[in-house]
Motif scaffolding. Structure first.
Motif, PDB file in Angstrom:
ATOM      1  N   ARG A  43       3.239   9.383  15.588  1.00 50.62           N
ATOM      2  CA  ARG A  43       3.041   7.954  15.340  1.00 50.62           C
ATOM      3  C   ARG A  43       1.859   7.688  14.409  1.00 50.62           C
ATOM      4  O   ARG A  43       1.565   6.531  14.109  1.00 50.62           O
ATOM      5  N   PRO A  46       3.717   6.598   9.192  1.00 49.91           N
ATOM      6  CA  PRO A  46       5.138   6.223   9.155  1.00 49.91           C
ATOM      7  C   PRO A  46       5.966   7.267   8.405  1.00 49.91           C
ATOM      8  O   PRO A  46       5.490   7.874   7.437  1.00 49.91           O
ATOM      9  N   ARG A  47       7.193   7.480   8.859  1.00 49.51           N
ATOM     10  CA  ARG A  47       8.032   8.518   8.265  1.00 49.51           C
ATOM     11  C   ARG A  47       8.285   8.302   6.770  1.00 49.51           C
ATOM     12  O   ARG A  47       8.268   9.279   6.005  1.00 49.51           O
ATOM     13  N   MET A 112      14.298   5.135  11.825  1.00 47.91           N
ATOM     14  CA  MET A 112      13.576   4.385  10.804  1.00 47.91           C
ATOM     15  C   MET A 112      13.631   2.900  11.152  1.00 47.91           C
ATOM     16  O   MET A 112      14.694   2.324  11.314  1.00 47.91           O
ATOM     17  N   ASP A 116       8.123   0.680   9.981  1.00 45.24           N
ATOM     18  CA  ASP A 116       7.735   1.863   9.205  1.00 45.24           C
ATOM     19  C   ASP A 116       7.695   1.553   7.716  1.00 45.24           C
ATOM     20  O   ASP A 116       6.798   2.004   6.989  1.00 45.24           O
ATOM     21  N   LYS A 119       4.594  -0.706   7.020  1.00 45.35           N
ATOM     22  CA  LYS A 119       3.350   0.075   7.034  1.00 45.35           C
ATOM     23  C   LYS A 119       3.230   0.940   5.775  1.00 45.35           C
ATOM     24  O   LYS A 119       2.150   1.061   5.194  1.00 45.35           O
ATOM     25  N   THR A 120       4.347   1.511   5.354  1.00 44.02           N
ATOM     26  CA  THR A 120       4.326   2.327   4.133  1.00 44.02           C
ATOM     27  C   THR A 120       4.015   1.465   2.915  1.00 44.02           C
ATOM     28  O   THR A 120       3.208   1.853   2.051  1.00 44.02           O
ATOM     29  N   GLY A 168       0.965  -2.794  11.046  1.00 45.79           N
ATOM     30  CA  GLY A 168       1.702  -2.528  12.269  1.00 45.79           C
ATOM     31  C   GLY A 168       1.188  -3.359  13.429  1.00 45.79           C
ATOM     32  O   GLY A 168       1.975  -3.898  14.218  1.00 45.79           O
TER      33      GLY A 168
END
Length: 435
Positions: A43, A46-47, A112, A116, A119-120, A168
């Motif tokens: 966590r 973010p992916r 996803m 995420d 945040k990216t 987030g």
């Protein structure tokens, strides 16, 4: 597959960090280790950001492979083994990006989500702005870069990470507490640097000079001096991006008024009917008085004294009136810059809107410290002029009739875009607090 993915993330992170350590400094290498930390704390990042990092690593190694192989070819040196090794490293990064995008990444990091992506986007926005500012400004903008020359990339990546966290937090804040906390943090950092500068450490001051931190001087200062329009330009840019949210997220003084108003024992009380006229008169005085003082060739100590008195009165209003009324009286009835923001905000597209099904229960009014959701405002079906887009009212509406709006965007998408912009600006302002 989970253990394999974790090992691959760590290996790619270590090889890229080793590259920066060899051709740069430890400060350049440390950010490359952030993905390795995310391999054990999913966590943390973010992916989508991890996927972009893997793709960036692949581009880096592809460029290095081509450049070094070309250099060896030009000098008649063996190059095939080098090309194979660096090509394998590049393909490993591409494979990692593919795994993170696919089922393995979903199993390890979870599905996803919109959060995420938000945040990216915030991290990329913060990193891009700070990189551009660092390259275009002769002064070291980041405080860490002043203490540790050459560490700029590390601090930029760290602030980008913080910006992702803030966005987030804002998205999942159902009690309206996060905004006040991050705003207070910014004000503490801003005035902490000012106090350290006053104590004699000029390194904490961007230009080594002291400037009176009264918002009215953003307008009055340049009018008196005839120069120094950086702050009005900065204010204008923030207005174009997030409307009057300067007054609820970015103003170094406004956080004090917010803290004082929250100490009130009861719900916010409406401002008197004459408050808008007082505010308009103060704005007129903020424009006229500096021009008159300049024409009369009044020395700057006298002008500075008048500005200090104006600021001291504002602090008194916060401590005595805002604290008692629960309404941010300084920001909504005294600060001329706040009125400028509100007026310009009316011609800009960002809005907080009230749905047609509003029951006028008044629960949102109890959360509004800006006197923008009075009974009359609810009857009109729109927030008042003093609305600063703070969003504190949104989670208080039990029926979901309040929300952000922007032309061409749904209510949810408008909120997400607004959070990216305001979290990004907050983080950039925090990074260069004493600019």
């Amino acid at each position: 597959m989970t253990h394999f993915l974790r090992i691959l993330i760590v290996l790619c992170s270590l090889t890229t960090a080793a590259h920066f350590l060899r051709f740069g400094t430890l400060w350049d290498a440390v950010p490359a280790l952030f993905p390795a930390a995310a391999a054990f704390f999913p966590r943390l990042l973010p992916r989508p950001l991890l996927i972009l990092a893997a793709l960036g690593g692949a581009l880096l190694w592809a460029f290095q492979g081509v450049e070094l192989a070309s250099w060896r070819i030009n000098f008649g040196l063996p190059w095939m083994r080098l090309a194979l090794i660096l090509g394998a490293v590049c393909l490993t990064h591409l494979g990692l990006a593919a795994l993170l995008t696919g089922r393995a990444g979903q199993k390890f990091f979870g599905p996803m989500r919109d959060a995420d992506l938000i945040k990216t986007a915030t991290a990329l926005l913060v990193g891009g702005i700070l990189l551009l500012a660092r390259d275009k400004t002769p002064l070291p903008l980041l405080l860490g870069d002043r203490f540790f020359p050459g560490s700029g990339i590390f601090w930029i990546c760290l602030f980008a990470f913080y910006g992702a966290l803030v966005s987030g937090w804002l998205l999942t804040d159902n009690r309206g507490k996060v905004r006040g906390r991050i705003w207070t943090l910014f004000s503490v950092v801003f005035f902490g640097q000012l106090l350290l500068g006053l104590a004699g450490w000029s390194i904490f001051l961007m230009t080594g000079k002291l400037h009176l931190p009264v918002p009215a001087l953003i307008l009055a200062g340049p009018l008196f001096r005839g120069e120094g329009f950086f702050m009005p330009i900065l204010l204008g840019v923030s207005l174009l991006l997030v409307g009057p949210a300067w007054c609820s997220y970015l103003c170094y003084i406004g956080a004090w008024d917010d803290r004082m108003a929250r100490l009130a024992p009861a719900r916010p009380t409406p401002l008197p009917l004459w408050a808008p006229r007082l505010r308009a008169g103060l704005l007129l005085a903020t424009i006229v008085i500096p021009v008159v003082l300049r024409l009369l060739d009044v020395s700057w100590p006298w002008a500075l004294g008048l500005a200090a008195i104006f600021g001291a009165v504002g602090v008194g209003i916060m401590a005595l009136i805002s604290r008692k009324s629960g309404t941010m009286v300084h920001c909504t009835a005294y600060c001329p810059i706040g009125l400028v923001n509100n007026l310009i905000g009316r011609i800009l597209p960002w809005r907080v809107t009230i749905g047609s099904g509003c029951t006028q229960c008044g629960l949102c009014s109890r959360a509004c410290r800006y006197n923008a959701l009075t009974r009359l405002d609810l009857e009109k079906g729109r927030p008042g002029l003093t609305c600063s887009l703070c969003g504190d009212c949104l989670p208080r509406c039990p029926h979901g009739h309040l929300g952000y709006s922007f032309p061409g965007l749904t209510r949810e998408r408008a909120r997400q875009v607004f959070v990216v912009l305001v979290a990004g600006l907050h983080t950039v302002f925090l990074a260069v607090a004493r600019i």
